[in-house]
Motif scaffolding. Structure first.
Motif, short mmCIF file in Angstrom:
data_model
loop_
_atom_site.label_atom_id
_atom_site.label_comp_id
_atom_site.label_asym_id
_atom_site.label_seq_id
_atom_site.Cartn_x
_atom_site.Cartn_y
_atom_site.Cartn_z
N LEU A 29 0.78 -1.35 0.04
CA LEU A 29 -0.07 0.03 -0.08
C LEU A 29 0.87 1.16 -0.01
CD1 LEU A 29 -2.75 1.39 -0.05
CD2 LEU A 29 -2.70 1.22 2.68
N ALA A 30 2.07 1.22 0.95
CA ALA A 30 2.84 2.53 0.82
C ALA A 30 3.40 2.67 -0.16
CB ALA A 30 3.65 2.25 1.95
N ALA A 31 3.91 1.74 -1.10
CA ALA A 31 4.46 1.87 -2.32
C ALA A 31 3.51 2.56 -3.41
CB ALA A 31 4.95 0.59 -2.84
N ALA A 32 2.18 2.02 -3.21
CA ALA A 32 1.39 2.53 -4.64
C ALA A 32 1.09 3.85 -3.94
CB ALA A 32 0.03 1.62 -4.28
N VAL A 33 0.92 4.29 -2.78
CA VAL A 33 0.73 5.73 -2.52
C VAL A 33 1.93 6.39 -2.93
CG1 VAL A 33 0.56 7.41 -0.84
CG2 VAL A 33 -0.88 5.14 -0.74
N SER A 34 3.03 6.17 -2.75
CA SER A 34 4.24 6.88 -3.22
C SER A 34 4.42 7.03 -4.53
CB SER A 34 5.51 6.36 -2.46
OG SER A 34 5.57 6.49 -1.11
N GLU A 35 4.23 5.80 -5.34
CA GLU A 35 4.26 5.77 -6.71
C GLU A 35 3.26 6.61 -7.29
OE1 GLU A 35 5.82 4.44 -9.82
OE2 GLU A 35 7.11 4.64 -8.20
N GLY A 45 2.88 -0.69 13.68
CA GLY A 45 1.92 -1.14 14.89
C GLY A 45 2.21 -1.58 15.95
N ASN A 46 2.10 -3.21 16.05
CA ASN A 46 2.73 -3.86 17.28
C ASN A 46 3.56 -4.93 16.72
OD1 ASN A 46 1.75 -2.86 19.82
ND2 ASN A 46 -0.15 -3.38 19.33
N ALA A 47 3.95 -4.65 15.56
CA ALA A 47 4.65 -6.06 14.92
C ALA A 47 6.29 -5.58 15.45
CB ALA A 47 4.51 -5.56 13.63
N PRO A 48 6.90 -6.97 15.22
CA PRO A 48 8.44 -6.77 15.79
C PRO A 48 9.29 -6.16 14.45
CG PRO A 48 7.88 -9.01 15.25
CD PRO A 48 6.44 -8.04 15.11
N GLY A 49 10.69 -5.82 14.59
CA GLY A 49 11.47 -5.12 13.83
C GLY A 49 11.61 -5.85 12.40
N ASP A 50 11.60 -7.32 12.43
CA ASP A 50 11.54 -7.94 11.21
C ASP A 50 10.90 -7.76 10.21
OD1 ASP A 50 14.05 -9.01 11.97
OD2 ASP A 50 13.84 -10.66 12.75
N TYR A 51 9.56 -7.56 10.75
CA TYR A 51 8.23 -7.69 9.90
C TYR A 51 8.55 -6.19 9.29
CZ TYR A 51 3.75 -5.98 8.51
OH TYR A 51 2.65 -5.55 7.69
N VAL A 52 8.79 -5.21 9.96
CA VAL A 52 8.82 -3.79 9.58
C VAL A 52 10.04 -3.95 8.43
CG1 VAL A 52 9.27 -1.39 10.09
CG2 VAL A 52 8.14 -2.78 11.58
N ARG A 53 11.11 -4.58 8.64
CA ARG A 53 12.28 -4.60 7.78
C ARG A 53 11.73 -5.10 6.56
NH1 ARG A 53 17.52 -4.23 9.20
NH2 ARG A 53 17.07 -5.06 11.28
N GLU A 54 10.99 -6.18 6.69
CA GLU A 54 10.44 -6.83 5.39
C GLU A 54 9.62 -5.86 4.25
OE1 GLU A 54 8.69 -10.55 6.46
OE2 GLU A 54 8.00 -10.88 4.65
N GLN A 55 8.70 -5.17 5.31
CA GLN A 55 7.89 -4.25 4.40
C GLN A 55 8.47 -3.29 3.89
OE1 GLN A 55 4.93 -5.22 3.87
NE2 GLN A 55 5.11 -7.02 5.12
N ALA A 59 8.43 -2.28 -0.13
CA ALA A 59 7.92 -1.10 -0.59
C ALA A 59 9.28 -0.46 -1.59
CB ALA A 59 7.85 -0.06 0.38
N ARG A 60 10.66 -0.97 -1.32
CA ARG A 60 11.72 -0.30 -1.97
C ARG A 60 11.75 -1.18 -3.40
NH1 ARG A 60 13.14 4.16 -0.09
NH2 ARG A 60 14.04 4.22 1.89
N SER A 61 11.15 -2.34 -3.29
CA SER A 61 11.20 -3.04 -4.62
C SER A 61 10.18 -2.64 -5.53
CB SER A 61 11.25 -4.66 -4.21
OG SER A 61 9.78 -4.92 -3.92
N GLU A 88 17.58 0.94 7.66
CA GLU A 88 16.92 0.66 6.24
C GLU A 88 16.90 2.20 5.72
OE1 GLU A 88 16.20 -2.14 4.74
OE2 GLU A 88 17.01 -3.36 6.46
N LYS A 89 17.22 2.98 6.35
CA LYS A 89 17.36 4.41 5.80
C LYS A 89 16.07 4.82 5.13
CE LYS A 89 22.42 4.17 4.45
NZ LYS A 89 22.74 3.01 5.11
N VAL A 90 14.94 4.82 5.78
CA VAL A 90 13.70 5.40 5.30
C VAL A 90 13.66 6.86 5.37
CG1 VAL A 90 12.31 3.38 6.33
CG2 VAL A 90 12.37 5.27 7.63
#
Ligand code: TUI
Length: 314
Positions: A29-35, A45-55, A59-61, A88-90
């Motif tokens: 979703l984030a990539a679609a909005v940025s595009e 949210g309440n997710a761990p770091g690995d989930y966020v890194r993956e997302q 998005a970067r892909s 991840e240099k967001v």
């Protein structure tokens, strides 16, 4: 074409942020909005770091445009995620549901734009002093965790309290709301609920349907007693929760009742036990459409409204 200082600051085409909705705002979703020219924001949210890194990597892909991450400060993983966004240099970090002071120095040193959600003048002043790039003034019309003040009342007061660009959030879903936000002194908007109907938003089909069918009085606020008021659709779950809350259910049991309810709504569309977070604007969301189209519609809708505004001055 409407441009504002936030576009230049962040390198985005349109001054529209997508809200960092927990369990919902993923890399796709984030990539679609940025595009589409806005700022897409991944929700930790309440997710761990690995989930966020993956997302972030997903998005970067999908886009080379700037992306943001929203860190929900009540999360047990907030410290971990605060580190992941640096690695991840967001481009942008937004924060919600608390005071991000302890992280700001490190994020700034990593070249990240820090844009906290503020629901009070005091936090706006503190964030300005600590070097935030901009502020999001989110009123209680929004979905999810809500502050006390409405957008109409909060935005001008935040604008008066800071020299930073202000993004208005809560109760905005179309060009009229966008234009009104500019009139209050904001230089852009954040929308969450409007993006729930985006084609690229992967929530359960019944969640989308509920939003599209919603009418004016379809949301309510629960959770005030535990100190975390949350706006959601007025479903069986929300009614049951409200009854328990005001019927004297002990705090621990009430806490249990809410556990996992967001995930059940997003992933299973569970009518009975799911908590379908939504802003008051749900009734203004009419159809499923691509995120890029939503952004264009809001921007194109705002132009005639802003042009007509000068007619009032004689
Ligand atoms: O954070 C949100 N919306 C959210 S977070 C969320 S997950 C959740 N689940 C259960 C309970 C609570 C949260 C769902 N939706 N929006 C941004 C937001 N931040 N709204 C209000 C605030 C806020 C409130 C108080 C920001 C700062 C603040 O300051 C506290 C302080 O220490 O000064």
């Amino acid at each position: 074409m409407i441009k504002s200082e936030i576009c230049e600051l962040l390198g985005i085409t349109y001054p529209i942020f997508q809200g960092g909705m927990a369990w919902i705002a993923d890399g796709k979703l984030a990539a679609a909005v940025s595009e589409g020219g806005g700022l897409g924001i991944i929700a930790a949210g309440n997710a761990p770091g690995d989930y966020v890194r993956e997302q972030i990597q997903i998005a970067r892909s999908l886009t080379e445009k700037p992306i943001g991450v929203n860190i929900m400060l009540l999360s047990p993983f907030a410290d971990e995620v605060a580190q992941v966004v640096i690695e991840e240099k967001v481009n942008v970090v937004t924060t919600g549901a608390g005071n991000p002071s302890k992280y700001i120095k490190d994020w700034k040193a990593a070249g990240i734009h820090v844009i906290p959600v503020v629901a009070s003048v005091a936090l706006a002043k503190l964030m300005t002093r600590l070097g935030a790039s901009a502020l999001i003034a989110e009123g209680g019309e929004s979905g999810g965790h809500v502050g006390e003040l409405t957008t109409m009342v909060l935005v001008p007061q935040i604008c008066d309290a800071t020299t930073l660009p202000v993004i208005a959030a809560g109760g905005i879903a179309d060009g009229r709301g966008f234009a009104a936000a500019l009139m209050l002194g904001a230089c852009g908007v954040q929308m969450g609920t409007r993006f729930l109907s985006a084609e690229e938003c992967s929530i359960h089909a019944s969640y989308k349907e509920k939003i599209i069918k919603a009418t004016d009085l379809c949301t309510m606020v629960t959770g005030k007693r535990l100190g975390h008021p949350v706006r959601s659709l007025r479903t069986q779950f929300a009614r049951d929760y409200s009854k328990a809350e005001y019927g004297g259910m002990p705090d621990e049991e009430l806490e249990m009742l809410g556990n996992g309810a967001l995930r059940l709504a997003v992933q299973k569309g569970d009518d009975k036990k799911g908590c379908f977070l939504s802003g008051q604007v749900a009734a203004m969301v009419k159809q499923e459409q691509p995120a890029g189209e939503i952004i264009k519609e809001v921007m194109e809708g705002a132009e005639p409204v802003l042009r007509r505004a000068s007619q009032w001055v004689k």
